[in-house]
Design a protein around this motif. Structure first.
Motif, mmCIF file in Angstrom:
data_model
loop_
_atom_site.group_PDB
_atom_site.id
_atom_site.type_symbol
_atom_site.label_atom_id
_atom_site.label_comp_id
_atom_site.label_asym_id
_atom_site.label_seq_id
_atom_site.Cartn_x
_atom_site.Cartn_y
_atom_site.Cartn_z
ATOM 1 N N SER A 159 0.831 -1.205 0.000
ATOM 2 C CA SER A 159 0.000 0.000 0.000
ATOM 3 C C SER A 159 0.863 1.252 0.000
ATOM 4 O O SER A 159 1.858 1.329 0.726
ATOM 5 C CB SER A 159 -0.907 0.020 1.241
ATOM 6 N N ARG A 161 0.699 5.835 -0.740
ATOM 7 C CA ARG A 161 -0.054 7.058 -1.051
ATOM 8 C C ARG A 161 0.364 7.558 -2.420
ATOM 9 O O ARG A 161 1.566 7.701 -2.719
ATOM 10 C CB ARG A 161 0.219 8.129 -0.008
ATOM 11 N N HIS A 192 -5.365 8.008 -1.832
ATOM 12 C CA HIS A 192 -5.121 9.265 -1.125
ATOM 13 C C HIS A 192 -5.591 9.096 0.316
ATOM 14 O O HIS A 192 -6.793 8.981 0.585
ATOM 15 C CB HIS A 192 -5.850 10.412 -1.813
ATOM 16 N N ALA A 193 -4.632 9.053 1.224
ATOM 17 C CA ALA A 193 -4.930 8.823 2.635
ATOM 18 C C ALA A 193 -5.199 10.136 3.359
ATOM 19 O O ALA A 193 -4.851 11.221 2.885
ATOM 20 C CB ALA A 193 -3.773 8.072 3.291
ATOM 21 N N SER A 194 -5.796 10.005 4.527
ATOM 22 C CA SER A 194 -6.118 11.178 5.337
ATOM 23 C C SER A 194 -4.973 11.575 6.258
ATOM 24 O O SER A 194 -5.131 12.472 7.102
ATOM 25 C CB SER A 194 -7.374 10.900 6.168
ATOM 26 N N LEU A 197 0.465 6.915 6.411
ATOM 27 C CA LEU A 197 -0.068 5.560 6.512
ATOM 28 C C LEU A 197 0.257 4.923 7.859
ATOM 29 O O LEU A 197 -0.516 4.097 8.365
ATOM 30 C CB LEU A 197 0.473 4.694 5.376
ATOM 31 N N PHE A 200 -2.345 4.623 10.562
ATOM 32 C CA PHE A 200 -3.504 3.743 10.411
ATOM 33 C C PHE A 200 -3.114 2.262 10.473
ATOM 34 O O PHE A 200 -3.896 1.395 10.073
ATOM 35 C CB PHE A 200 -4.217 4.043 9.089
ATOM 36 N N THR A 213 -7.110 -0.193 5.943
ATOM 37 C CA THR A 213 -7.359 0.526 4.699
ATOM 38 C C THR A 213 -8.618 1.385 4.763
ATOM 39 O O THR A 213 -8.601 2.545 4.328
ATOM 40 C CB THR A 213 -7.414 -0.452 3.516
ATOM 41 N N SER A 216 -7.871 4.499 6.680
ATOM 42 C CA SER A 216 -6.881 5.378 6.060
ATOM 43 C C SER A 216 -7.499 6.456 5.188
ATOM 44 O O SER A 216 -6.871 7.475 4.894
ATOM 45 C CB SER A 216 -5.908 4.553 5.213
ATOM 46 N N PHE A 218 -8.514 5.692 2.062
ATOM 47 C CA PHE A 218 -8.341 5.280 0.664
ATOM 48 C C PHE A 218 -9.683 5.104 -0.050
ATOM 49 O O PHE A 218 -9.812 5.449 -1.229
ATOM 50 C CB PHE A 218 -7.563 3.969 0.617
#
Length: 416
Positions: A159, A161, A192-194, A197, A200, A213, A216, A218
């Motif tokens: 995974s 970003r 696009h994560a908040s 990574l 999370f 996930t 995150s 996504f």
């Protein structure tokens, strides 16, 4: 020449396999079919309306007060063991189409860190452990981790970003991991994560560690890219390719269109059950012989959501579609095969798949009477049965044996 249609009700099990409790002892009580029937009778104040499934012999395979115990349709009915480790949609469908998954194992990433690290470093990547735990950070940007959305050890993810690198970079890492991974799937995920990574990452069941996930962002933030890298398979020895080479039109519907390989197939991806059934009926109405493989995914989604009522509504919707298929598949060479790929009991107390037997219900126009089939050892036997129905030699598949010779007309001449 007739049509053979395989309808896979995703996550529809009919009782725990003997080894179902190996990971979670409570899963020995799994019974997706029975528990959904019981739960919906209580919730709706009435039994589920499943006349088509009853007529196809579901009550012969899974006796229950809300299922018909007799049928006048010419059906062959039985159960199949999964024939692959764990309980997974991808592995289930690949096995059903004739793949040999005997070399695939269920494994945590933490048990294979040395070989995965060596492969990545050999490919020129910089690799480190995240916080000393069993999760790898590649080039400071890509996480290699256990998939927390499936049973522990079924799949691994890579995974990243998309703000940090493009999806090709994430996919390149995934391909290197795939080369040494013993599991069914390595899934490349970019989005696009908040936030970072690492924020999370959490522990999962069975000693797994991975990216959460959904948490995150996504799935919420748009731009998600995903690629499933399956274990090495010879797709030329699976049912869709075997049929296509014999000149039989192949249509893959629903999730089957996403996970099955066949260059010549018509693909009709869909998630809503109404669309899956509509595309399946459309393919059946076309003239000439055909192989149609359709996956109803919303049953599996209801299982993951632990939503008995939603599961019941999906089954009633599927039942109406099956009634329409039975009315269309009325020629001597036609076959309708209804089955599952694993269980997903919404009452079991967790959101993972359950390792259950699945039904094998075969409608055979003009056959003599009803036949109770022996338990099949593997879903690959479903694919072999479908191959025989199409006049193909099941030996052309990498795995599988026809279930009960009368479930497919053995005397039908094979394609050459």
């Amino acid at each position: 020449m007739g049509k053979t249609v395989i309808v896979v009700v995703d996550g529809f099990g009919v009782g725990a396999m003997p080894d179902a409790g190996a990971l979670r002892p409570g899963d020995l009580a799994a019974d997706t079919c029975g528990h959904v029937l019981d739960g919906c009778r209580e919730a709706f104040g009435r039994p589920l309306r499943l006349p088509a499934l009853g007529a196809l012999g579901l009550g012969l395979v899974h006796p229950h007060p809300d299922l018909a115990r007799h049928t006048r349709l010419p059906v062959a009915a039985g159960r199949a063991g999964l024939g692959y480790p764990g309980a997974d949609t991808y592995a289930g469908h690949q096995t059903m189409m004739g793949a040999d998954f005997s070399r695939v194992t269920v494994a945590r990433l933490g048990d294979h860190l040395d070989e995965v690290t060596a492969a990545l470093e050999g490919a020129g990547h910089r690799v480190e452990l995240l916080g000393g735990g069993p999760l790898l950070v590649v080039d400071g940007a890509v996480l290699v981790h256990d998939n927390l959305e499936a049973d522990p050890g079924i799949n691994w993810n890579t995974s990243g970003r998309l703000d940090d690198l493009d999806f090709d970079g994430i996919l390149s890492v995934a391909r290197t991991v795939r080369a040494v991974a013993p599991v069914a799937r390595v899934i490349a995920v970019g989005g696009h994560a908040s936030g970072p990574l690492s924020d999370f990452v959490r522990a999962g069941d069975g000693g797994t560690v991975g990216l959460d996930t959904p948490a995150s962002g996504f799935y919420r933030n748009g731009g998600l890219e995903v690629r499933h890298l399956g274990a090495g398979l010879d797709h030329t020895r699976q049912l869709p390719d075997l049929a296509a080479r014999a000149g039989i039109p192949v249509t893959l519907v629903g999730k089957a269109a996403d996970i099955l390989a066949c260059d010549d197939a018509v693909r009709r991806p869909a998630v809503p059950t109404a669309d899956v059934l509509a595309y399946t009926l459309e393919a059946v109405r076309a003239k000439g012989e055909a192989l149609v493989v359709a996956n109803v995914q919303e049953s599996d989604l209801a299982g993951h959501q632990q939503d008995v009522e939603r599961y019941g509504h999906v089954l009633e919707q599927v039942d109406a579609g099956l009634a329409a298929l039975v009315s269309l598949l009325d020629a001597d060479g036609d076959r309708l095969i209804v089955t599952g790929d694993h269980g997903n009991d919404p009452t079991i107390g967790h959101a993972f798949h359950t390792r259950e037997f699945v039904p094998v219900l075969v409608h055979r126009p003009y056959a003599a009477g009803v036949e109770l089939l022996p338990d099949a050892g593997s879903l690959a036997d479903v694919g072999a049965t479908a191959a025989a129905a199409l006049g193909l030699d099941p030996a052309g598949l990498a795995n599988g044996t026809e279930i009960g010779r009368s479930a497919a007309r053995a005397a039908r001449p094979a394609h050459v």
